[in-house]
Scaffold this motif. Structure first.
Motif, PDB file in Angstrom:
ATOM      1  N   ALA A 490      51.739  52.618  15.940  1.00 45.46           N
ATOM      2  CA  ALA A 490      51.471  51.675  17.036  1.00 45.46           C
ATOM      3  C   ALA A 490      51.184  50.284  16.487  1.00 45.46           C
ATOM      4  N   ASP A 491      51.605  49.300  17.258  1.00 51.39           N
ATOM      5  CA  ASP A 491      51.398  47.896  16.918  1.00 51.39           C
ATOM      6  C   ASP A 491      50.635  47.251  18.083  1.00 51.39           C
ATOM      7  N   ILE A 492      49.457  46.713  17.802  1.00 54.09           N
ATOM      8  CA  ILE A 492      48.662  46.102  18.875  1.00 54.09           C
ATOM      9  C   ILE A 492      48.607  44.583  18.732  1.00 54.09           C
ATOM     10  N   SER A 493      49.604  44.015  18.102  1.00 52.61           N
ATOM     11  CA  SER A 493      49.632  42.557  17.924  1.00 52.61           C
ATOM     12  C   SER A 493      49.641  41.839  19.270  1.00 52.61           C
ATOM     13  N   ARG A 494      50.473  42.301  20.182  1.00 53.41           N
ATOM     14  CA  ARG A 494      50.529  41.640  21.497  1.00 53.41           C
ATOM     15  C   ARG A 494      49.230  41.841  22.274  1.00 53.41           C
ATOM     16  N   LEU A 495      48.618  42.986  22.099  1.00 60.26           N
ATOM     17  CA  LEU A 495      47.342  43.253  22.762  1.00 60.26           C
ATOM     18  C   LEU A 495      46.256  42.319  22.246  1.00 60.26           C
ATOM     19  N   ARG A 496      46.186  42.176  20.936  1.00 53.79           N
ATOM     20  CA  ARG A 496      45.185  41.273  20.347  1.00 53.79           C
ATOM     21  C   ARG A 496      45.459  39.822  20.739  1.00 53.79           C
ATOM     22  N   ALA A 497      46.724  39.463  20.807  1.00 54.82           N
ATOM     23  CA  ALA A 497      47.072  38.091  21.183  1.00 54.82           C
ATOM     24  C   ALA A 497      46.617  37.773  22.600  1.00 54.82           C
ATOM     25  N   ALA A 498      46.497  38.801  23.438  1.00 51.80           N
ATOM     26  CA  ALA A 498      46.033  38.605  24.816  1.00 51.80           C
ATOM     27  C   ALA A 498      44.516  38.539  24.908  1.00 51.80           C
ATOM     28  N   GLY A 499      43.835  38.632  23.750  1.00 54.39           N
ATOM     29  CA  GLY A 499      42.387  38.491  23.732  1.00 54.39           C
ATOM     30  C   GLY A 499      41.616  39.781  23.622  1.00 54.39           C
ATOM     31  N   TRP A 500      42.311  40.914  23.527  1.00 54.53           N
ATOM     32  CA  TRP A 500      41.642  42.218  23.478  1.00 54.53           C
ATOM     33  C   TRP A 500      40.788  42.352  22.224  1.00 54.53           C
ATOM     34  N   VAL A 501      39.622  42.956  22.382  1.00 53.27           N
ATOM     35  CA  VAL A 501      38.774  43.323  21.243  1.00 53.27           C
ATOM     36  C   VAL A 501      38.405  44.789  21.386  1.00 53.27           C
ATOM     37  N   ALA A 502      38.235  45.457  20.283  1.00 54.87           N
ATOM     38  CA  ALA A 502      37.891  46.882  20.305  1.00 54.87           C
ATOM     39  C   ALA A 502      36.427  47.058  20.691  1.00 54.87           C
ATOM     40  N   PRO A 503      36.088  48.184  21.328  1.00 52.70           N
ATOM     41  CA  PRO A 503      34.679  48.478  21.574  1.00 52.70           C
ATOM     42  C   PRO A 503      33.964  48.741  20.262  1.00 52.70           C
ATOM     43  N   THR A 504      32.654  48.647  20.280  1.00 47.14           N
ATOM     44  CA  THR A 504      31.846  48.890  19.093  1.00 47.14           C
ATOM     45  C   THR A 504      31.277  50.302  19.131  1.00 47.14           C
ATOM     46  N   PRO A 505      31.664  51.167  18.191  1.00 45.64           N
ATOM     47  CA  PRO A 505      31.052  52.494  18.155  1.00 45.64           C
ATOM     48  C   PRO A 505      29.555  52.378  17.837  1.00 45.64           C
ATOM     49  N   ILE A 506      28.743  53.154  18.528  1.00 46.13           N
ATOM     50  CA  ILE A 506      27.298  53.111  18.304  1.00 46.13           C
ATOM     51  C   ILE A 506      26.762  54.518  18.082  1.00 46.13           C
ATOM     52  N   THR A 507      25.684  54.588  17.315  1.00 43.41           N
ATOM     53  CA  THR A 507      24.943  55.830  17.122  1.00 43.41           C
ATOM     54  C   THR A 507      23.471  55.527  17.322  1.00 43.41           C
ATOM     55  N   VAL A 508      22.830  56.309  18.183  1.00 46.80           N
ATOM     56  CA  VAL A 508      21.400  56.143  18.437  1.00 46.80           C
ATOM     57  C   VAL A 508      20.753  57.523  18.409  1.00 46.80           C
ATOM     58  N   LYS A 509      19.435  57.547  18.421  1.00 49.73           N
ATOM     59  CA  LYS A 509      18.711  58.810  18.456  1.00 49.73           C
ATOM     60  C   LYS A 509      18.471  59.233  19.907  1.00 49.73           C
TER      61      LYS A 509
END
Length: 774
Positions: A490-509
């Motif tokens: 997969a290529d997400i170049s066009r997606l990133r160019a549209a301003g997309w950012v990935a969610p941030t994985p989190i770990t909590v207790k």
């Protein structure tokens, strides 16, 4: 002087109160451009910008599979040859588009056919499924030609030899010859509320036939479903003139009489119905809250011997605490119980698939159990009913057994938590000997793996990704997992160019301060670490799934990023009591469904507030749909000083008003005490409504036959009696899902609600979310 000090203190207190309720004095007005920017992060806008992401593959035979490869130029239908690893066009797309266009009397774009299912018919024509219809398309002529495939009005279940399909008409089972269309009635004694193969779980009721053909297409295993004593449910359709009453059978938790099934086997040539010699069985499965769990229907807990001379099935008790593995003689109806398992809480046979298998040639059965706190496989002797040995052991779960080869005595399965250092939710693929030994890992990448095995099991297509890394699709050998060919990256170049950012994985207790919980955090793309952001908790509490919506790559997870774009931090966290982890983790709040993972949500958000200065714990909102709607209202009542704004969609607010199977599985039997109280009282949201302090919107569709609208009206009634202010949106003539148009309206209203009451800003007036074209 004293009065001035008092006035100053009062003003300060009022200011703090305004902040605490989200009514920010210095809010600003959002524009239509702000909402349009948020809308760009919805899935219908982001998914087309991801290139070469293979969503699914379909095997045509042992050596070939087809898939859709999408890029900026459109959709490309491709076929890969396993032997060579080479790809070619599946068919002539322009010619097929022209032929379909003539059949549909409207233009069809060659680069956007919209076909998700096709097979090659025996005569060489393409059997194409489009918009719910089948078309037979001959592409040999210069212009090509498509005709609608003849089919009966009732949906049928195709026999293994593909010559016959079985369907329901007037509560009886019929056969339809595929070639000629000739119909034959198989049963004659089916009547209303006591019909053959009927599909009604209460929350779901369709015209599909629930049955299993024998391998030789000469016998059918099914049931006669007894709903004669089952209670009825009602809804009224909104329209001009006399109301239309909608009615169906819907058993509820605590009902004395619930839906039962009488198991039968039908010999097709003779039309003889053999009733199994056993009492009526519960309408239950080992996996879900229906006897048909898979997306394509079927009857998961029934399996024929290859020679059709015996039939294995599993009976589940009403409260899912007891399972009985049984074998029936289809000729005589004799039934033998081979072994059983009792669980103090509830039994499930895996995640996503029933994981028991019938091996009559060796007189064995593969059985799934969480008896050591993890989902493992066990081998049983069918002659003695005794356990032979464990096939898999240790920590981590077998989630789906995709193939068993009795000859090589090998099983292939997806599993989680079995590789140290890998996210415990990432599914990997293994093979293991039925005679024991360490499973062999076939997909070593630390990612979530979607697997599609070839019919003969010699190869598999593996699409692997994470929430932050796009998918790679490869063809692999089932023996050792080595890569045979790369299908696509997969290529997400066009997606990133549209301003997309990935969610941030989190770990909590979690609530205990020790257990790791996993989730995702969404920030605005224009994030400023020096600002304070209100936070919205997107929740689905389970127990059958969680809030995160999968661990593979997605360009959008609902409207989480879109909401974040409006000036929020959005969090999705899988709390204790959700699946995929240990059995004890899953059982955390068995029998206490008012818990709804809320102690974990609060603990996790507080930890994030300490970790990140840009999270404003004075402005916390929550929303969810269905079980999430229940949990959102529950949060506003049980934690009224923490959650300030809630949006509760279609919530099952009191599980006494929900279908019996799901409610009784996770809350247990309804127990009425001498004083009239019950063990279901605490989970009922209306009993806590008088604790509301913040802003709450209740939403429901008026034709919801999954979670009836009376659920929300119970809470509304209690709020009125408690003299509490709240908001209510009843959406006319929609079911549990609101549909495209009204769903978009509800989404926009949800955005407005949080913008106004949590951020203290003003939304644009009646912004219209653009509907995707079909």
């Amino acid at each position: 002087m004293a009065s001035m000090i008092g006035s100053s203190r009062l003003a300060g207190a009022l200011a703090l109160a305004l902040v605490a309720t989200g009514a920010m004095a210095q809010g600003h007005t959002l524009t239509k451009d702000d909402y349009a920017r948020a809308e760009r992060f919805l899935g219908n806008n982001t998914a087309p910008l991801v290139d070469h992401a293979i969503g699914r593959v379909t095997w045509l035979d042992d050596g070939h599979f087809w898939y859709v490869d999408h890029d900026a130029k459109g959709d490309h239908y491709r076929v890969m040859d396993v032997a060579t690893g080479k790809t070619s066009d599946a068919f002539d797309q322009p010619r097929l588009a022209a032929a379909l266009g003539k059949a549909l009397a409207r233009p069809v774009k060659a680069d956007k056919l919209g076909i998700r299912e096709y097979v090659v018919a025996a005569d060489g024509r393409l059997d194409v499924q489009l918009n719910g219809k089948h078309y037979l398309c001959d592409l040999k002529p210069a212009q090509g030609e498509c005709v609608v495939k003849k089919a009966g009005k009732e949906p049928g279940v195709l026999s293994p030899d593909k010559k016959t399909e079985a369907f329901i008409r007037d509560w009886n089972l019929w056969l339809r010859d595929v070639a000629s269309g000739k119909e034959t009635q198989l049963t004659t004694d089916g009547v209303e509320n006591f019909g053959y193969a009927t599909d009604n779980a209460g929350w779901k009721h369709t015209d599909n036939a629930i049955l299993v053909w024998s391998p030789d297409s000469r016998q059918i295993a099914t049931f006669q479903q007894d709903e004669r004593k089952t209670g009825e449910m009602y809804l009224l359709k909104t329209q001009v003139g006399h109301s239309e009453l909608l009615k169906w059978k819907g058993p509820l938790a605590g009902d004395k009489d619930v839906t039962m099934i009488e198991r039968v086997v039908i010999d097709v040539p003779s039309k003889k119905v053999v009733r199994l010699k056993m009492p009526a069985d519960q309408h239950r499965s080992t996996l879900c809250d229906d006897i048909s769990c898979g997306p394509e229907g079927g009857w998961d807990d029934v399996k024929w011997a290859p020679d059709g001379k015996s039939l294995a099935f599993v009976s589940t008790s009403r409260y899912h605490k007891d399972e009985w593995f049984r074998i029936a003689d289809p000729k005589t109806g004799a039934v033998r119980t081979v072994f059983e398992e009792h669980v103090p809480t509830y039994y499930e046979s895996g995640n996503g698939q029933v994981n028991w298998f019938y091996l009559p040639e060796s007189h064995e059965a593969i059985w799934f159990s969480e008896r050591n706190d993890w989902g493992n496989l066990y081998l049983y002797d069918l002659q003695t009913g005794k356990l032979k040995h464990a096939i898999t052991t240790g920590e981590g779960n077998v989630t789906e057994v995709l193939k068993v080869d009795p000859k090589t005595r090998t099983a292939w399965f997806r599993g989680v938590g079995r590789t140290p250092g890998v996210n415990p939710y990432y599914q990997q693929f293994f093979k293991v000997s039925l005679d024991g030994g360490k499973p062999v890992l076939l997909t070593p990448e630390a990612a979530n793996h979607e697997i599609t095995l070839s019919p003969d099991g010699h190869a598999f297509v593996d699409t692997y990704s994470t929430p932050t890394t796009p998918p790679v699709t490869v063809l692999r050998d089932s023996g050792d997992g080595h890569t045979l060919a790369t299908v696509a990256k997969a290529d997400i170049s066009r997606l990133r160019a549209a301003g997309w950012v990935a969610p941030t994985p989190i770990t909590v207790k979690g609530r205990d301060g020790k257990t790791d919980l996993y989730g995702m955090l969404f920030k605005p793309t224009h994030f400023d670490p020096h600002k304070k952001y209100p936070v919205i908790d997107y929740i689905y509490p389970g127990p059958q799934t969680g809030s995160v919506r999968g661990r593979n790559f997605l360009s959008a997870r609902g409207d989480n990023q879109a909401l974040a774009e409006l000036g929020f931090i959005v969090v999705a966290l899988d709390g204790m009591g959700t699946p995929w982890r240990s059995k004890s983790f899953h059982d955390t709040w068995y029998g206490n469904m008012g818990d709804n993972t809320l102690p974990d949500q609060v603990a996790g958000l507080k930890e994030l507030g300490k970790r990140y200065a840009w999270i404003d714990l004075g402005r916390v909102g929550i929303w969810g749909h269905s079980g999430g709607g229940n949990a959102s209202a529950d949060a506003m009542f049980r934690y009224p000083d923490f959650f300030k704004v809630g949006w509760a969609e279609s919530g099952n607010h009191d599980n006494r008003n929900y279908e019996d199977d799901w409610a009784e599985k996770y809350q247990g039997p309804l127990v009425v005490n001498k004083d009239g109280t019950t063990n279901y009282d605490d989970q009922a949201n209306q009993n806590h409504a008088d604790k509301l302090k913040g802003k709450l919107m209740l939403v429901h569709g008026t034709l919801d036959d999954n979670v009836p609208p009376s659920q929300t009206l119970l809470v509304a009634d209690a709020l009125i009696k408690a003299n509490k202010d709240f908001d209510l949106l009843m959406i006319p003539n929609v079911h549990h899902g609101y549909g495209k148009e009204k769903g978009s309206y509800a989404m926009r209203r949800r955005w407005d609600y949080f913008v106004t009451h949590l951020a203290g800003n003003t939304p644009p007036k009646e912004y219209a979310i653009t509907l995707p074209k079909d």
